[in-house]
Design a protein around this motif. Structure first.
Motif, PDB file in Angstrom:
ATOM      1  N   GLY A   1      48.960 -16.311  13.959  1.00 43.32           N
ATOM      2  CA  GLY A   1      48.960 -14.860  13.814  1.00 43.32           C
ATOM      3  C   GLY A   1      50.114 -14.152  14.490  1.00 43.32           C
ATOM      4  O   GLY A   1      50.197 -12.916  14.451  1.00 43.32           O
ATOM      5  N   CYS A   2      51.013 -14.904  15.124  1.00 45.43           N
ATOM      6  CA  CYS A   2      52.179 -14.286  15.761  1.00 45.43           C
ATOM      7  C   CYS A   2      53.227 -13.924  14.713  1.00 45.43           C
ATOM      8  O   CYS A   2      53.369 -14.613  13.698  1.00 45.43           O
ATOM      9  CB  CYS A   2      52.813 -15.245  16.772  1.00 45.43           C
ATOM     10  SG  CYS A   2      51.734 -15.749  18.126  1.00 45.43           S
ATOM     11  N   THR A   3      53.963 -12.872  14.984  1.00 40.91           N
ATOM     12  CA  THR A   3      55.149 -12.554  14.193  1.00 40.91           C
ATOM     13  C   THR A   3      56.349 -13.094  14.957  1.00 40.91           C
ATOM     14  O   THR A   3      56.571 -12.723  16.113  1.00 40.91           O
ATOM     15  CB  THR A   3      55.300 -11.039  13.994  1.00 40.91           C
ATOM     16  OG1 THR A   3      54.131 -10.543  13.314  1.00 40.91           O
ATOM     17  CG2 THR A   3      56.534 -10.728  13.173  1.00 40.91           C
ATOM     18  N   VAL A   4      57.091 -13.998  14.328  1.00 42.64           N
ATOM     19  CA  VAL A   4      58.175 -14.698  15.016  1.00 42.64           C
ATOM     20  C   VAL A   4      59.520 -14.256  14.453  1.00 42.64           C
ATOM     21  O   VAL A   4      59.733 -14.286  13.235  1.00 42.64           O
ATOM     22  CB  VAL A   4      58.026 -16.229  14.873  1.00 42.64           C
ATOM     23  CG1 VAL A   4      59.152 -16.947  15.620  1.00 42.64           C
ATOM     24  CG2 VAL A   4      56.665 -16.685  15.385  1.00 42.64           C
TER      25      VAL A   4
ATOM     26  N   ALA B   1      47.359 -15.346  23.741  1.00 45.06           N
ATOM     27  CA  ALA B   1      47.129 -13.951  23.357  1.00 45.06           C
ATOM     28  C   ALA B   1      46.693 -13.842  21.900  1.00 45.06           C
ATOM     29  O   ALA B   1      45.764 -13.088  21.565  1.00 45.06           O
ATOM     30  CB  ALA B   1      48.396 -13.137  23.596  1.00 45.06           C
ATOM     31  N   ALA B   2      47.357 -14.588  21.025  1.00 41.98           N
ATOM     32  CA  ALA B   2      47.010 -14.535  19.606  1.00 41.98           C
ATOM     33  C   ALA B   2      45.586 -15.020  19.365  1.00 41.98           C
ATOM     34  O   ALA B   2      44.837 -14.439  18.566  1.00 41.98           O
ATOM     35  CB  ALA B   2      47.998 -15.366  18.798  1.00 41.98           C
ATOM     36  N   GLN B   3      45.197 -16.072  20.068  1.00 39.35           N
ATOM     37  CA  GLN B   3      43.849 -16.614  19.882  1.00 39.35           C
ATOM     38  C   GLN B   3      42.771 -15.715  20.485  1.00 39.35           C
ATOM     39  O   GLN B   3      41.594 -15.837  20.133  1.00 39.35           O
ATOM     40  CB  GLN B   3      43.783 -18.024  20.476  1.00 39.35           C
ATOM     41  CG  GLN B   3      44.606 -19.027  19.663  1.00 39.35           C
ATOM     42  CD  GLN B   3      44.657 -20.407  20.287  1.00 39.35           C
ATOM     43  OE1 GLN B   3      43.749 -21.214  20.101  1.00 39.35           O
ATOM     44  NE2 GLN B   3      45.714 -20.677  21.033  1.00 39.35           N
TER      45      GLN B   3
ATOM     46  N   GLU C   1      56.243 -22.223  12.351  1.00 35.01           N
ATOM     47  CA  GLU C   1      55.155 -22.234  11.375  1.00 35.01           C
ATOM     48  C   GLU C   1      53.790 -22.232  12.059  1.00 35.01           C
ATOM     49  O   GLU C   1      52.868 -21.526  11.635  1.00 35.01           O
ATOM     50  CB  GLU C   1      55.283 -23.455  10.464  1.00 35.01           C
ATOM     51  CG  GLU C   1      56.479 -23.428   9.527  1.00 35.01           C
ATOM     52  CD  GLU C   1      57.797 -23.739  10.220  1.00 35.01           C
ATOM     53  OE1 GLU C   1      58.853 -23.463   9.623  1.00 35.01           O
ATOM     54  OE2 GLU C   1      57.773 -24.246  11.372  1.00 35.01           O
ATOM     55  N   ARG C   2      53.658 -23.024  13.130  1.00 35.89           N
ATOM     56  CA  ARG C   2      52.370 -23.063  13.828  1.00 35.89           C
ATOM     57  C   ARG C   2      52.039 -21.710  14.433  1.00 35.89           C
ATOM     58  O   ARG C   2      50.895 -21.234  14.335  1.00 35.89           O
ATOM     59  CB  ARG C   2      52.376 -24.122  14.924  1.00 35.89           C
ATOM     60  CG  ARG C   2      51.091 -24.091  15.756  1.00 35.89           C
ATOM     61  CD  ARG C   2      50.985 -25.222  16.746  1.00 35.89           C
ATOM     62  NE  ARG C   2      49.746 -25.104  17.500  1.00 35.89           N
ATOM     63  CZ  ARG C   2      49.655 -24.701  18.767  1.00 35.89           C
ATOM     64  NH1 ARG C   2      50.753 -24.396  19.441  1.00 35.89           N
ATOM     65  NH2 ARG C   2      48.493 -24.602  19.371  1.00 35.89           N
ATOM     66  N   PHE C   3      53.027 -21.077  15.048  1.00 30.83           N
ATOM     67  CA  PHE C   3      52.739 -19.813  15.720  1.00 30.83           C
ATOM     68  C   PHE C   3      52.523 -18.682  14.722  1.00 30.83           C
ATOM     69  O   PHE C   3      51.723 -17.778  14.977  1.00 30.83           O
ATOM     70  CB  PHE C   3      53.833 -19.507  16.744  1.00 30.83           C
ATOM     71  CG  PHE C   3      53.590 -20.247  18.026  1.00 30.83           C
ATOM     72  CD1 PHE C   3      52.939 -19.639  19.078  1.00 30.83           C
ATOM     73  CD2 PHE C   3      53.937 -21.578  18.142  1.00 30.83           C
ATOM     74  CE1 PHE C   3      52.658 -20.331  20.241  1.00 30.83           C
ATOM     75  CE2 PHE C   3      53.663 -22.291  19.297  1.00 30.83           C
ATOM     76  CZ  PHE C   3      53.019 -21.662  20.354  1.00 30.83           C
ATOM     77  N   GLU C   4      53.181 -18.749  13.593  1.00 29.75           N
ATOM     78  CA  GLU C   4      52.869 -17.778  12.542  1.00 29.75           C
ATOM     79  C   GLU C   4      51.457 -18.018  12.015  1.00 29.75           C
ATOM     80  O   GLU C   4      50.740 -17.069  11.688  1.00 29.75           O
ATOM     81  CB  GLU C   4      53.904 -17.876  11.433  1.00 29.75           C
ATOM     82  CG  GLU C   4      55.269 -17.327  11.854  1.00 29.75           C
ATOM     83  CD  GLU C   4      56.343 -17.501  10.800  1.00 29.75           C
ATOM     84  OE1 GLU C   4      57.347 -16.761  10.856  1.00 29.75           O
ATOM     85  OE2 GLU C   4      56.190 -18.391   9.931  1.00 29.75           O
TER      86      GLU C   4
END
Length: 235
Positions: free
Chosen positions: A110-113, A26-28, A104-107
């Motif tokens: 562009g994700c908010t974790v 979704a982020a990509q 860190e990778r998902f942030e």
């Protein structure tokens, strides 16, 4: 502590294999994503499931190959297991893969974790200690926990599950595996190949829904590895 108020396209509950796949995709695609995880990033697959089990199986396969090398014209060699080094191997495999599943990778994608537990407060909103998130879509990917059967006396007996079996400080001398499904069979065979005395107890037949011909191959392989297989038996 003040709470952030966020409105996003997708809110994913759970950072295991399924949740991370959705969040990354979704982020990509340019969607705004919030990801909640109160436990370990990577969930069961990385920490207590697929990854450690396959690392254990790889070690067991190596030991088995050493002990059956003569068919290739190589002298058979008895495998000598160092349990602490095996645990180090398993931990090392997890550590190698962990950055792919990391916060860190998902942030970075562009994700908010949020590393917190969240609950629904209305059909479009969840709340955690530090955030209130409204989303167009929610993905519930919270996974599952090991089922402990209601066997009389089991609660008074120290037992392992697929979530705790990899954390043992010493190699078990013997194991009774309750359940002859995929997980029970693969763990039973792996431990047997590493020198543990293993009995698999299954109320019906092992690998129940699989093709009978394939099940017979697995059954023969287990017995060849010294696993005692008891089918049609209830604990």
């Amino acid at each position: 502590m003040s709470q952030q108020h966020l409105t996003v396209d997708i809110c994913v509950m759970g950072a295991g294999a399924a949740g991370l796949s959705v969040a990354a995709g979704a982020a990509q695609l340019g969607l705004s994503v919030v990801l909640f995880e109160e436990g370990e990033m990577g969930g069961d697959c990385l920490n207590t499931g697929c990854v450690p089990s396959k690392a254990l199986i790889a070690a067991a396969k190596t030991a088995h190959s050493m002990q059956h090398a003569s068919r290739f014209g190589i002298e058979n060699t008895k495998a000598v297991l160092d349990w602490n080094k095996l645990r180090g191997h398993i931990d090392g495999v997890i550590e190698t893969i962990a950055p792919i599943d990391s916060q860190e990778r998902f942030e970075g994608l562009g994700c908010t974790v949020f590393r917190e537990h969240a609950v629904f407060i209305d059909p479009r909103t969840v709340q955690s200690p530090s955030a209130i998130v409204t989303a167009q879509k929610f993905v519930i990917a919270t996974g599952a926990t090991a089922f402990v059967p209601p066997i009389p006396g089991l609660s008074e007996t120290p037992f392992l599950t697929n979530e705790t079996v990899f954390a043992q400080e010493t190699q078990p001398k013997s194991l009774i595996v309750l359940g002859g499904g995929v997980i029970g069979v693969e763990l039973g065979q792996a431990f047997a190949r590493l020198g543990t005395q293993v009995t698999v107890v299954e109320a019906m037949t092992i690998m129940g829904p699989q093709e009978p011909e394939a099940v017979e191959v697995v059954r023969a392989s287990l017995k060849a590895d010294g696993v005692t297989v008891q089918e049609g038996v209830k604990a």
